[in-house]
Scaffold this motif. Structure first.
Motif, PDB file in Angstrom:
ATOM      1  N   GLN A  56      40.619  18.741  78.992  1.00  0.00           N
ATOM      2  CA  GLN A  56      41.179  19.963  79.589  1.00  0.00           C
ATOM      3  C   GLN A  56      41.298  21.064  78.529  1.00  0.00           C
ATOM      4  O   GLN A  56      41.357  20.782  77.340  1.00  0.00           O
ATOM      5  CB  GLN A  56      42.536  19.690  80.258  1.00  0.00           C
ATOM      6  CG  GLN A  56      43.672  19.246  79.377  1.00  0.00           C
ATOM      7  CD  GLN A  56      43.670  17.762  79.095  1.00  0.00           C
ATOM      8  OE1 GLN A  56      42.740  17.262  78.484  1.00  0.00           O
ATOM      9  NE2 GLN A  56      44.703  17.074  79.505  1.00  0.00           N
ATOM     10  N   THR A  57      41.348  22.321  78.972  1.00  0.00           N
ATOM     11  CA  THR A  57      41.482  23.431  78.022  1.00  0.00           C
ATOM     12  C   THR A  57      42.952  23.598  77.643  1.00  0.00           C
ATOM     13  O   THR A  57      43.844  23.217  78.411  1.00  0.00           O
ATOM     14  CB  THR A  57      40.988  24.753  78.644  1.00  0.00           C
ATOM     15  OG1 THR A  57      41.823  25.065  79.773  1.00  0.00           O
ATOM     16  CG2 THR A  57      39.539  24.661  79.097  1.00  0.00           C
ATOM     17  N   ILE A  58      43.189  24.234  76.506  1.00  0.00           N
ATOM     18  CA  ILE A  58      44.573  24.445  76.083  1.00  0.00           C
ATOM     19  C   ILE A  58      45.293  25.371  77.086  1.00  0.00           C
ATOM     20  O   ILE A  58      46.444  25.118  77.446  1.00  0.00           O
ATOM     21  CB  ILE A  58      44.667  24.958  74.610  1.00  0.00           C
ATOM     22  CG1 ILE A  58      46.110  25.127  74.166  1.00  0.00           C
ATOM     23  CG2 ILE A  58      43.893  26.229  74.372  1.00  0.00           C
ATOM     24  CD1 ILE A  58      46.893  23.861  74.004  1.00  0.00           C
ATOM     25  N   ALA A  59      44.595  26.407  77.574  1.00  0.00           N
ATOM     26  CA  ALA A  59      45.267  27.306  78.539  1.00  0.00           C
ATOM     27  C   ALA A  59      45.558  26.583  79.853  1.00  0.00           C
ATOM     28  O   ALA A  59      46.618  26.777  80.455  1.00  0.00           O
ATOM     29  CB  ALA A  59      44.412  28.552  78.787  1.00  0.00           C
ATOM     30  N   GLY A  60      44.628  25.734  80.297  1.00  0.00           N
ATOM     31  CA  GLY A  60      44.848  24.972  81.538  1.00  0.00           C
ATOM     32  C   GLY A  60      45.994  23.993  81.381  1.00  0.00           C
ATOM     33  O   GLY A  60      46.825  23.826  82.280  1.00  0.00           O
ATOM     34  N   ALA A  61      46.064  23.345  80.218  1.00  0.00           N
ATOM     35  CA  ALA A  61      47.132  22.362  79.977  1.00  0.00           C
ATOM     36  C   ALA A  61      48.497  23.041  79.975  1.00  0.00           C
ATOM     37  O   ALA A  61      49.458  22.549  80.573  1.00  0.00           O
ATOM     38  CB  ALA A  61      46.880  21.647  78.649  1.00  0.00           C
ATOM     39  N   ILE A  62      48.560  24.197  79.311  1.00  0.00           N
ATOM     40  CA  ILE A  62      49.823  24.935  79.265  1.00  0.00           C
ATOM     41  C   ILE A  62      50.204  25.399  80.674  1.00  0.00           C
ATOM     42  O   ILE A  62      51.341  25.244  81.118  1.00  0.00           O
ATOM     43  CB  ILE A  62      49.664  26.164  78.348  1.00  0.00           C
ATOM     44  CG1 ILE A  62      49.620  25.721  76.911  1.00  0.00           C
ATOM     45  CG2 ILE A  62      50.773  27.166  78.547  1.00  0.00           C
ATOM     46  CD1 ILE A  62      49.078  26.790  76.004  1.00  0.00           C
TER      47      ILE A  62
END
Ligand SMILES: Cc1cc2nc3c(=O)[nH]c(=O)nc-3n(C[C@H](O)[C@H](O)[C@H](O)COP(=O)(O)OP(=O)(O)OC[C@H]3O[C@@H](n4cnc5c(N)ncnc54)[C@H](O)[C@@H]3O)c2cc1C
Length: 527
Positions: A192-198
């Motif tokens: 997953q992407t860092i922005a999606g995870a956040i």
């Protein structure tokens, strides 16, 4: 008689799935949405992949998803090329003509300023796809991929800044080279992407930390009016609201997160009866840095992982290895093997695949057998899940309600044997900085459960009903869902249990009065 839309959908997925397992595709190396798409989906939609599944009639297409979402999943190669699928190549989230890949902050800003209709954002598309699906019949609707915003931007002594579209795996690998790691526990996988995870409140486990979002020190974002803005704990825009907002408040371009020195961990694996789990779970969480429990209701046995920083001696042993994989520091225990065999058999009966099948859902259950204690880096122990296509729910309840909620699930499991083919997963986390996090008011335990999606893309016929029943049970203990997983919005009382929910609604209305960023699905919750 099968609904014609379902038939079209089933046929399209049959091809994707039979192909994906026959080709033994491994998505672990695919580190961007486009790459995942290519690996899992587009390459599979070929004429040669036409095997049908002979048991499709025993199973159902996940809830109501045959509607608009799959109207495009037509049975011809040209239409399939037009479809933009989620990570597992099954669910449609838009048309390829609707996706945009801006390269600069100004491009993102201009796209948003000029947008005439809905604008949603996609990372690696691992979440419940409806939260970001764009209306297929709306030629003006746009899906923004941040896959051009990747990689390391800057470093300080205690933080790193990455492009929002950076996959967690890349972030972890970059930090490893600096001998540092994120200050929070990682999730099961890292594609997953860092922005999606956040944005979804993604988390690992451990009471002494919370989630990815709580690590954020600064964001660079584009707001729904196109303004490029920096959000920090002291900015006018509240960081706590933006970090976990499922793309409803801002497009996240850059993320600055806290880091800490990289450490070596020792994972002890135990096979524990249900009653002892009930008694000791709270204490384990206060004693160990990361605790993970899988409770198998069919045998009432639990696999427990107790993870803490390794002793100097064990650390030395690992550091003197080539460090590429954890070292085994105990013999293998067969205490879980009978339970594993039972679950493999049940899965085999349900899916008609052999218990020895190499399909990922069989591999993931088999990994509980022959357990051995490990010493290695955090990500080598705790971020090594096999991403299996699944309908995945995770409900958080306040930690102090763990025992009563688990007893309620135990009662349910006693009268509904064999309903789930994977154990319940328990992960506790501490208080979160995100307004919308179920952990915003204090420690919670996340209880996960899932049904696997079979090769033909269907789930067992009672699978979706089971998912709903379990959500209803856990809601009674003030349960709230993971924002990136499957849930029924009508089951939950967001306004009652999230302290800043109405403040969030007000802010959302102020920032996005025309609901440009709000997907049809999220309208049910945020309007
Ligand atoms: C196999 C599997 C294992 C999982 N394991 C875990 C786990 O261990 N722990 C856990 O908590 N969760 C877990 N999840 C859930 C998963 O971590 C989240 O769904 C994921 O983090 C979302 O990241 P993504 O890049 O795929 O985002 P997407 O799914 O693409 O997007 C998620 C949301 O974030 C928004 N978004 C994405 N990028 C941006 C951006 N740049 N700016 C603003 N908004 C944006 C989207 O609009 C959408 O609303 C798992 C899911 C799967 C399928």
């Amino acid at each position: 008689m099968e609904n014609p839309d379902d038939m079209v959908y089933t046929q399209a997925r049959n091809r994707l799935y039979s192909c994906s397992s026959s080709q033994g595709l491994d998505v672990s190396g695919a580190n961007s949405f486009e790459k995942l798409q290519r690996t899992l989906s587009m390459e599979l939609a070929t004429e040669s992949c036409t095997k049908e599944c002979d048991h499709a009639q025993d199973r159902t297409v996940p809830n109501g998803d045959s509607e608009e979402n799959f109207a495009l999943a037509a049975n011809d190669a040209d239409s399939r090329k037009e479809i933009l699928y989620n990570w597992s190549g099954i669910k449609c989230i838009g048309r390829r003509s609707q996706i945009l890949h801006p390269k600069t902050d100004v491009e993102v800003s201009n796209l948003i300023k000029r947008a005439k209709s809905k604008v949603h954002i996609v990372g690696s598309a691992l979440s419940y796809e409806k939260i970001m699906t764009v209306p297929l019949d709306d030629a003006e609707a746009r899906l923004l991929s941040l896959d051009q915003f990747t990689g390391l931007i800057s470093v300080t002594e205690t933080t790193v800044t990455f492009g929002g579209g950076t996959p967690i795996n890349d972030l972890v690998s970059t930090l490893s080279k600096m001998d540092r790691m994120l200050g929070c526990s990682l999730g099961v996988i890292g594609i997953q992407t860092i922005a999606g995870a956040i944005s979804t409140g993604t988390h690992g486990q451990g009471l002494f930390q919370s989630d990815f979002a709580s690590m954020v020190q600064r964001l660079k974002v584009v707001l729904p009016d196109g303004t490029i803005s920096t959000v920090t704990p002291s900015s006018e825009l509240p960081l706590g609201a933006i970090i976990t907002s499922m793309g409803t408040l801002a497009v996240i371009l850059e993320v600055e997160v806290l880091t800490e020195p990289r450490r070596v961990f020792h994972c002890k694996k135990l096979a524990i009866p249900y009653e002892d789990f009930l008694e000791s779970y709270d204490e384990w969480n206060r004693q160990f840095e990361h605790v993970k429990v899988w409770w198998f209701p069919e045998t009432d046995l639990c696999q427990v992982w107790l993870v803490e920083e390794a002793s100097a001696e064990l650390s030395k042993e690992f550091l003197s290895s080539d460090r590429t994989v954890p070292v085994k520091v105990s013999g293998e225990s067969d205490e879980m093997n009978h339970t594993v065999d039972k679950y493999l058999q049940a899965m085999s009966d349900d899916t008609k695949a052999a218990t020895t099948s190499d399909q990922p859902q069989f591999r993931t259950v088999r990994r509980f057998a022959d357990a051995a204690d490990l010493v290695g880096y955090h990500e080598q122990i705790l971020c090594k899940g096999i991403p299996v296509p699944q309908i995945n729910c995770e409900i958080a309840i306040p930690l102090n309600r763990f025992q009563e909620a688990t007893k309620a699930l135990h009662e349910w499991a006693a009268v509904q044997p064999g309903r789930i083919h994977y154990p319940f997963i328990y992960r506790a986390t501490g208080k979160s900085a995100a307004w919308l996090s179920p952990a915003a008011s204090g420690p919670v335990v996340w209880i996960g459960f899932l049904v696997y999606v079979a090769e033909d893309g269907s789930v067992r016929s009672d699978g979706m009903e089971t998912m709903k029943q379990l959500q209803i049970i856990l809601e009674k203990f003030n349960g709230l869902p993971h924002w990136g997983k499957h849930y029924h919005p009508d089951v939950f009382h967001f306004g009652e249990h999230i302290e800043k929910f109405s403040e969030f609604l007000q802010l959302r209305r102020r920032l996005d009065p025309s609901n440009k960023f709000l997907s049809n699905y999220l309208e049910k919750i945020f309007i």
